[in-house]
Design a protein around this motif. Structure first.
Motif, PDB file in Angstrom:
ATOM      1  N   PHE A  61       0.852  -1.191   0.000  1.00  0.00           N
ATOM      2  CA  PHE A  61       0.000   0.000   0.000  1.00  0.00           C
ATOM      3  C   PHE A  61       0.889   1.243   0.000  1.00  0.00           C
ATOM      4  N   TYR A  62       0.502   2.273  -0.756  1.00  0.00           N
ATOM      5  CA  TYR A  62       1.429   3.358  -1.044  1.00  0.00           C
ATOM      6  C   TYR A  62       0.857   4.759  -0.799  1.00  0.00           C
ATOM      7  N   PRO A  63       0.489   5.093   0.432  1.00  0.00           N
ATOM      8  CA  PRO A  63       0.048   6.466   0.689  1.00  0.00           C
ATOM      9  C   PRO A  63       1.153   7.490   0.467  1.00  0.00           C
ATOM     10  N   LEU A  64       2.401   7.136   0.808  1.00  0.00           N
ATOM     11  CA  LEU A  64       3.504   8.072   0.614  1.00  0.00           C
ATOM     12  C   LEU A  64       3.764   8.316  -0.870  1.00  0.00           C
ATOM     13  N   GLY A  77       1.353   7.596 -14.875  1.00  0.00           N
ATOM     14  CA  GLY A  77       0.144   7.137 -15.548  1.00  0.00           C
ATOM     15  C   GLY A  77       0.356   6.981 -17.038  1.00  0.00           C
ATOM     16  N   ALA A  78       1.211   7.816 -17.601  1.00  0.00           N
ATOM     17  CA  ALA A  78       1.515   7.725 -19.032  1.00  0.00           C
ATOM     18  C   ALA A  78       2.383   6.520 -19.355  1.00  0.00           C
ATOM     19  N   HIS A  79       2.881   5.849 -18.316  1.00  0.00           N
ATOM     20  CA  HIS A  79       3.758   4.687 -18.506  1.00  0.00           C
ATOM     21  C   HIS A  79       3.137   3.419 -17.921  1.00  0.00           C
ATOM     22  N   GLY A  80       1.803   3.419 -17.784  1.00  0.00           N
ATOM     23  CA  GLY A  80       1.087   2.195 -17.460  1.00  0.00           C
ATOM     24  C   GLY A  80       0.623   2.031 -16.027  1.00  0.00           C
ATOM     25  N   THR A  82      -1.756   2.572 -12.863  1.00  0.00           N
ATOM     26  CA  THR A  82      -3.100   2.969 -12.449  1.00  0.00           C
ATOM     27  C   THR A  82      -3.258   2.688 -10.967  1.00  0.00           C
ATOM     28  N   TRP A  83      -3.623   3.706 -10.204  1.00  0.00           N
ATOM     29  CA  TRP A  83      -3.867   3.524  -8.777  1.00  0.00           C
ATOM     30  C   TRP A  83      -5.321   3.113  -8.538  1.00  0.00           C
ATOM     31  N   VAL A 222      -5.238  10.795   0.756  1.00  0.00           N
ATOM     32  CA  VAL A 222      -5.062  10.112  -0.534  1.00  0.00           C
ATOM     33  C   VAL A 222      -5.404   8.628  -0.469  1.00  0.00           C
ATOM     34  N   GLY A 223      -5.787   8.140   0.726  1.00  0.00           N
ATOM     35  CA  GLY A 223      -6.082   6.733   0.885  1.00  0.00           C
ATOM     36  C   GLY A 223      -4.811   5.903   1.009  1.00  0.00           C
ATOM     37  N   PHE A 224      -4.983   4.584   0.995  1.00  0.00           N
ATOM     38  CA  PHE A 224      -3.861   3.650   0.951  1.00  0.00           C
ATOM     39  C   PHE A 224      -3.932   2.944  -0.406  1.00  0.00           C
ATOM     40  N   PRO A 225      -3.547   3.636  -1.483  1.00  0.00           N
ATOM     41  CA  PRO A 225      -3.744   3.084  -2.826  1.00  0.00           C
ATOM     42  C   PRO A 225      -2.767   1.969  -3.152  1.00  0.00           C
ATOM     43  N   VAL A 226      -3.128   1.174  -4.161  1.00  0.00           N
ATOM     44  CA  VAL A 226      -2.269   0.100  -4.655  1.00  0.00           C
ATOM     45  C   VAL A 226      -2.222   0.186  -6.180  1.00  0.00           C
ATOM     46  N   PRO A 227      -1.122  -0.255  -6.791  1.00  0.00           N
ATOM     47  CA  PRO A 227      -1.071  -0.301  -8.255  1.00  0.00           C
ATOM     48  C   PRO A 227      -1.982  -1.406  -8.782  1.00  0.00           C
ATOM     49  N   GLN A 228      -2.809  -1.080  -9.722  1.00  0.00           N
ATOM     50  CA  GLN A 228      -3.689  -2.091 -10.300  1.00  0.00           C
ATOM     51  C   GLN A 228      -2.853  -3.182 -10.959  1.00  0.00           C
TER      52      GLN A 228
END
Length: 532
Positions: A61-64, A77-80, A82-83, A222-228
């Motif tokens: 998980f990547y909040p930072l 995002g231009a290189h693939g 997606t959070w 920003v949440g605790f996002p993850v790379p799709q």
């Protein structure tokens, strides 16, 4: 065979990749060398439990990263990349079945906390408003080479005198004291304490309040996002970004030594016999002990520096367990079910006991467990109706390589999950254990599974990170820069350590380069002057 470039970067973790990108964007010819067969360091994923179940092998998980101005400005995002995010960023499952949850909207988090204790909702919203006011200058100050003069001045202007003093007090406080000052309910307090436990600072230790507060506020922001698709997608995007600006990436080759000529770092010797000659800089995304004790010859470093390095302190060892589950986790508390990250294994008082055990090299009988529900956060991680999950816990460094200690701790971790999610064990289709030794084998920066590149204790922060010195990427060897989590600002996937190293290297070859290099040499000479 010899390759020649402007800069060679050793280590293709996120910091090494960011450093290579920054240097290449400035027009430098860059070679990036990585020991493993793929880039990413502690940002990688694979199918290690069962087919179709994607596991993040290290960080998840990547909040930072989501908040980092360094990562944001790379346009990944231009290189693939997606959070994606779980319905709720983080929760804490208490041993008695209660649950505390940080929801995506601050108003919803506040309403939940208000239900536990009158006034806690208002206290939450007040902290969120404070965060929103100082967020940008604070993050700039945290992620800028020392001293962060301009961001610090912006922060002081924004926070005013009272707010600046409050922030300074927070930085010196324990998260346990902070929680009791701000909230009435254990549910609210444990959200901060659990997040503070992402570092190795004890809940009653100075500085832990800042870590807990920062992660909680980032989670609300920003949440605790993850790379799709898996953590490896973040590393792949960084590699594509690096190669798009001309970085040459060499994987599967170990750096054997930094070559120093006439007192200046001039390149790297590789295990396959090749040499990479660097006209301007060598940037090391490796741990401080690896750089100074393995890659550099003893006679290169001043005696005082080598003596200081012996005081370097690692953070605790880590053990990680990955599961393929045939169904979602059967949590007792409904509040926990939608969270991507779940803390469990102890209440607010129990977390103090866990930290005390680790401090005296004792294996906790009731470990604190950080649990990830990856399919809850990203449905692509496993087949429909299933869950790809993992958990990690800390062990004392002493004994962390003992297979019996590891096996017993795996049992304890699964028992803690079963206590708050009865029936969990019967849902396990496959299990994969990452011991401290295997974590280190897959990423040599993770000494016995240490996650943060060295302790986050105040005695090893700022001008004391990684040793008493400048607190900057420069090293006692001119032309050599430390870019790993062992450097300021430390652990976490934010790219700032690599960015700072690149910025300083570039500055030393800019219009004021000779003066900057002379200033760095003079500063190190004063710091390392022998005692009289």
């Amino acid at each position: 065979m010899t390759l020649t470039c402007d800069a060679v970067v050793v280590g293709a973790g996120p910091n090494g990749l960011v450093a290579a990108i920054a240097l290449a964007d400035a027009g430098w010819d860059v070679v990036l060398v990585e020991e493993q067969d793929e880039v990413g360091g502690a940002v990688r994923s694979a199918e290690v439990t069962a087919p179709g179940f994607v596991t993040d092998l290290f960080s998840a998980f990547y909040p930072l990263a989501a908040a980092s101005p360094v990562i944001r400005d790379l346009d990944l995002g231009a290189h693939g990349l997606t959070w994606v995010r779980a319905p709720d960023p983080v929760a804490h499952a208490l041993p008695d079945g209660r649950g505390a949850v940080l929801r995506s909207r601050a108003e919803d988090t506040a309403a939940g906390l208000e239900a536990h204790a009158a006034g806690d909702g208002d206290a939450w919203l007040r902290l969120v408003q404070q965060w929103q006011r100082i967020r940008d200058p604070l993050l700039d100050a945290l992620f800028t080479p020392l001293p962060p003069v301009r961001p610090a001045l912006r922060l002081a202007r924004t926070a005013h005198v009272a707010g600046t003093l409050d922030l300074a007090r927070l930085a010196l406080s324990s998260v346990r004291r902070f929680g009791h000052e701000e909230f009435r309910s254990e549910e609210a307090r444990v959200l901060f304490t659990g997040n503070a436990m992402h570092s190795d600072l004890p809940p009653d230790g100075a500085g832990s309040a800042l870590f807990g507060w920062l992660l909680v506020m980032l989670g609300q922001d920003v949440g605790f996002p993850v790379p799709q698709g898996g953590a490896g997608r973040l590393a792949e995007a960084l590699r594509r970004r690096a190669e798009s600006c001309g970085v040459q990436v060499l994987c599967g080759v170990r750096a054997e030594a930094v070559e120093v000529v006439s007192g200046q770092a001039r390149g790297v010797r590789l295990a396959d016999g090749r040499r990479v000659r660097a006209r301007r800089a060598v940037v090391a995304d490796v741990s401080a002990p690896a750089l100074y004790e393995r890659l550099l010859a003893d006679e290169v470093l001043p005696d005082r520096f080598r003596a200081d390095l012996r005081r370097f302190q690692w953070d605790p060892a880590t053990i990680k367990v990955d599961w393929a589950l045939e169904r979602p986790v059967p949590w007792v508390s409904p509040e926990v079910r939608g969270a991507g990250t779940v803390h469990l294994g102890a209440d607010d008082d129990g977390l103090v006991g866990v930290a005390a055990d680790l401090a005296v090299d004792r294996v906790p009988e009731r470990p604190f467990v950080l649990f990830g529900q990856m399919t809850t956060a990203d449905p692509t991680r496993s087949p429909v109706g299933t869950e790809s999950a993992w958990a990690y816990s800390h062990l004392p460094r002493e004994g962390a390589r003992d297979p019996e200690v590891v096996a017993r701790q795996v049992e304890r971790m699964e028992q803690e999950v079963e206590r708050v999610a009865p029936g969990f064990g019967s849902s396990v289709l496959a299990r994969h254990v990452q011991s401290p030794a295997s974590l280190e084998a897959d990423d040599t920066n993770l000494s016995r599974g240490a996650l943060n590149g060295g302790t986050a204790g105040l005695h090893q922060q700022l001008v004391f990170r990684p040793t008493r010195g400048l607190g900057r990427p420069e090293t006692p060897v001119p032309g050599l820069f430390l870019a790993s989590a062992s450097a300021h600002p430390g652990g976490g996937v934010h790219g700032a350590c690599g960015w700072n190293a690149a910025v300083v290297a570039l500055a030393q070859h800019g219009p004021l380069g000779p003066a900057r290099r002379a200033l760095a040499r003079t500063a190190w000479a004063r710091v390392l002057r022998p005692d009289r």
